[in-house]
Design a protein around this motif. Structure first.
Motif, PDB file in Angstrom:
ATOM      1  N   GLU A 226      -1.624 -11.906  53.543  1.00 36.43           N
ATOM      2  CA  GLU A 226      -0.693 -12.167  52.441  1.00 36.43           C
ATOM      3  C   GLU A 226       0.580 -11.368  52.680  1.00 36.43           C
ATOM      4  O   GLU A 226       0.524 -10.245  53.187  1.00 36.43           O
ATOM      5  N   PRO A 227       1.750 -11.918  52.320  1.00 34.21           N
ATOM      6  CA  PRO A 227       3.016 -11.201  52.569  1.00 34.21           C
ATOM      7  C   PRO A 227       3.044  -9.833  51.884  1.00 34.21           C
ATOM      8  O   PRO A 227       2.458  -9.630  50.824  1.00 34.21           O
ATOM      9  N   PHE A 228       3.736  -8.915  52.528  1.00 30.10           N
ATOM     10  CA  PHE A 228       3.893  -7.551  52.025  1.00 30.10           C
ATOM     11  C   PHE A 228       5.288  -7.396  51.438  1.00 30.10           C
ATOM     12  O   PHE A 228       6.268  -7.852  52.029  1.00 30.10           O
ATOM     13  N   THR A 229       5.387  -6.750  50.285  1.00 32.27           N
ATOM     14  CA  THR A 229       6.673  -6.386  49.692  1.00 32.27           C
ATOM     15  C   THR A 229       6.628  -4.883  49.445  1.00 32.27           C
ATOM     16  O   THR A 229       5.777  -4.407  48.698  1.00 32.27           O
ATOM     17  N   VAL A 230       7.548  -4.155  50.104  1.00 30.68           N
ATOM     18  CA  VAL A 230       7.537  -2.692  50.000  1.00 30.68           C
ATOM     19  C   VAL A 230       8.944  -2.159  49.788  1.00 30.68           C
ATOM     20  O   VAL A 230       9.925  -2.749  50.234  1.00 30.68           O
ATOM     21  N   ASN A 231       9.028  -1.026  49.093  1.00 34.07           N
ATOM     22  CA  ASN A 231      10.288  -0.282  48.993  1.00 34.07           C
ATOM     23  C   ASN A 231      10.488   0.476  50.283  1.00 34.07           C
ATOM     24  O   ASN A 231       9.539   1.034  50.840  1.00 34.07           O
ATOM     25  N   LEU A 232      11.732   0.527  50.749  1.00 36.92           N
ATOM     26  CA  LEU A 232      12.050   1.232  51.977  1.00 36.92           C
ATOM     27  C   LEU A 232      12.528   2.644  51.663  1.00 36.92           C
ATOM     28  O   LEU A 232      12.829   2.964  50.513  1.00 36.92           O
ATOM     29  N   THR A 233      12.640   3.473  52.679  1.00 38.38           N
ATOM     30  CA  THR A 233      12.942   4.888  52.475  1.00 38.38           C
ATOM     31  C   THR A 233      14.440   5.194  52.429  1.00 38.38           C
ATOM     32  O   THR A 233      14.810   6.367  52.392  1.00 38.38           O
ATOM     33  N   ASP A 234      15.296   4.187  52.403  1.00 38.59           N
ATOM     34  CA  ASP A 234      16.744   4.425  52.359  1.00 38.59           C
ATOM     35  C   ASP A 234      17.102   5.236  51.117  1.00 38.59           C
ATOM     36  O   ASP A 234      16.689   4.908  50.006  1.00 38.59           O
ATOM     37  N   GLN A 235      17.900   6.300  51.303  1.00 39.15           N
ATOM     38  CA  GLN A 235      18.225   7.209  50.198  1.00 39.15           C
ATOM     39  C   GLN A 235      19.462   6.773  49.429  1.00 39.15           C
ATOM     40  O   GLN A 235      19.559   6.997  48.234  1.00 39.15           O
ATOM     41  N   ASP A 236      20.430   6.161  50.126  1.00 41.08           N
ATOM     42  CA  ASP A 236      21.699   5.839  49.477  1.00 41.08           C
ATOM     43  C   ASP A 236      21.601   4.662  48.515  1.00 41.08           C
ATOM     44  O   ASP A 236      22.333   4.590  47.532  1.00 41.08           O
TER      45      ASP A 236
ATOM     46  N   ARG B 224      -4.863  -3.923  55.250  1.00 41.31           N
ATOM     47  CA  ARG B 224      -3.676  -4.068  54.396  1.00 41.31           C
ATOM     48  C   ARG B 224      -3.150  -2.704  53.951  1.00 41.31           C
ATOM     49  O   ARG B 224      -1.943  -2.476  53.944  1.00 41.31           O
ATOM     50  N   SER B 225      -4.037  -1.799  53.618  1.00 42.74           N
ATOM     51  CA  SER B 225      -3.620  -0.461  53.201  1.00 42.74           C
ATOM     52  C   SER B 225      -2.886   0.243  54.338  1.00 42.74           C
ATOM     53  O   SER B 225      -1.838   0.860  54.129  1.00 42.74           O
ATOM     54  N   GLY B 226      -3.428   0.163  55.544  1.00 37.37           N
ATOM     55  CA  GLY B 226      -2.784   0.792  56.690  1.00 37.37           C
ATOM     56  C   GLY B 226      -1.412   0.212  56.973  1.00 37.37           C
ATOM     57  O   GLY B 226      -0.451   0.935  57.250  1.00 37.37           O
ATOM     58  N   VAL B 227      -1.291  -1.112  56.891  1.00 34.79           N
ATOM     59  CA  VAL B 227       0.000  -1.778  57.130  1.00 34.79           C
ATOM     60  C   VAL B 227       0.995  -1.377  56.045  1.00 34.79           C
ATOM     61  O   VAL B 227       2.171  -1.101  56.335  1.00 34.79           O
ATOM     62  N   LEU B 228       0.553  -1.335  54.791  1.00 34.46           N
ATOM     63  CA  LEU B 228       1.445  -0.911  53.705  1.00 34.46           C
ATOM     64  C   LEU B 228       1.955   0.515  53.922  1.00 34.46           C
ATOM     65  O   LEU B 228       3.129   0.806  53.676  1.00 34.46           O
TER      66      LEU B 228
END
Length: 200
Positions: free
Chosen positions: A80-90, A120-124
């Motif tokens: 299933e597709p993953f949607t994650v927040n990235l670590t960009d600070q700005d 899935r947990s590892g990929v996330l």
């Protein structure tokens, strides 16, 4: 009486000789076993090739993809597709990534389905440590494929070490090439394919 005393004195001396011989035999056996073990360990040490640059270590596995039987189509296992927040600070950025795992056969796909929550947990976890810059370059995508492959096989008991050499430090990379090569290890997940890759 003198003969009886002499016989008694001689008896312990004879028993002492037997004990001494037994101790010597045991010591010789221990030395032989220890020497044999040391010899086997020395034989397993890596031998340098003709150039003297690379060596093979029989104990540490290297990643090698297991091959499917010739003439059989590959088996794909879409996640299933993953949607994650990235670590960009700005700025707040996120990624939507669709992944399909290419496995060596249907039996492997069926086995891997039992470990899907761990995969899935590892990929996330891998995706959540990335920034937009990490994901937008082609090198970043290739690196991500390797990291996802590592997380996909980890629940099956495979440990994969990724090459940590950076492009900027070429001297370090050359030194690492001179280090030991590892014996190949066939992985059940042969490739990672992206079916969707959006970074916003």
């Amino acid at each position: 009486m003198a003969k009886a005393e002499a016989a008694e004195a001689a008896a312990p001396a004879g028993g002492g000789k037997k004990k001494l011989i037994m101790i010597l035999v045991i010591v010789v056996l221990l030395v032989a076993v220890g020497g044999g073990a040391a010899l086997m360990l020395l034989k397993k040490k890596p031998k340098a090739d003709e150039d003297g640059e690379e060596a093979v270590d029989d104990h540490a596995p290297q990643v090698e993809v297991a091959k499917a039987k010739p003439g059989t189509p590959p088996v794909y296992m879409p996640l299933e597709p993953f949607t994650v927040n990235l670590t960009d600070q700005d700025v707040d950025r996120y990624a939507q990534i669709g992944i399909s795992l290419e496995v060596v056969d249907q039996k492997t796909a069926d086995t891997l389905k039992g470990y899907l929550p761990s995969v899935r947990s590892g990929v996330l976890m891998v995706l959540s440590r990335k920034s937009a810059a990490d994901l937008l370059s082609s090198e970043g995508k290739e690196r991500l494929q390797k990291e996802i492959q590592r997380e996909a096989v980890r629940p099956l008991g495979y440990e994969v070490d990724l090459d940590e050499a950076s492009e900027e430090d070429t001297d370090t990379a050359k030194k690492k090439k001179k280090k030991k090569k590892k014996a190949p290890l066939a992985l059940p997940v042969s490739n990672v394919h992206f079916s969707q890759f959006i970074v916003q």
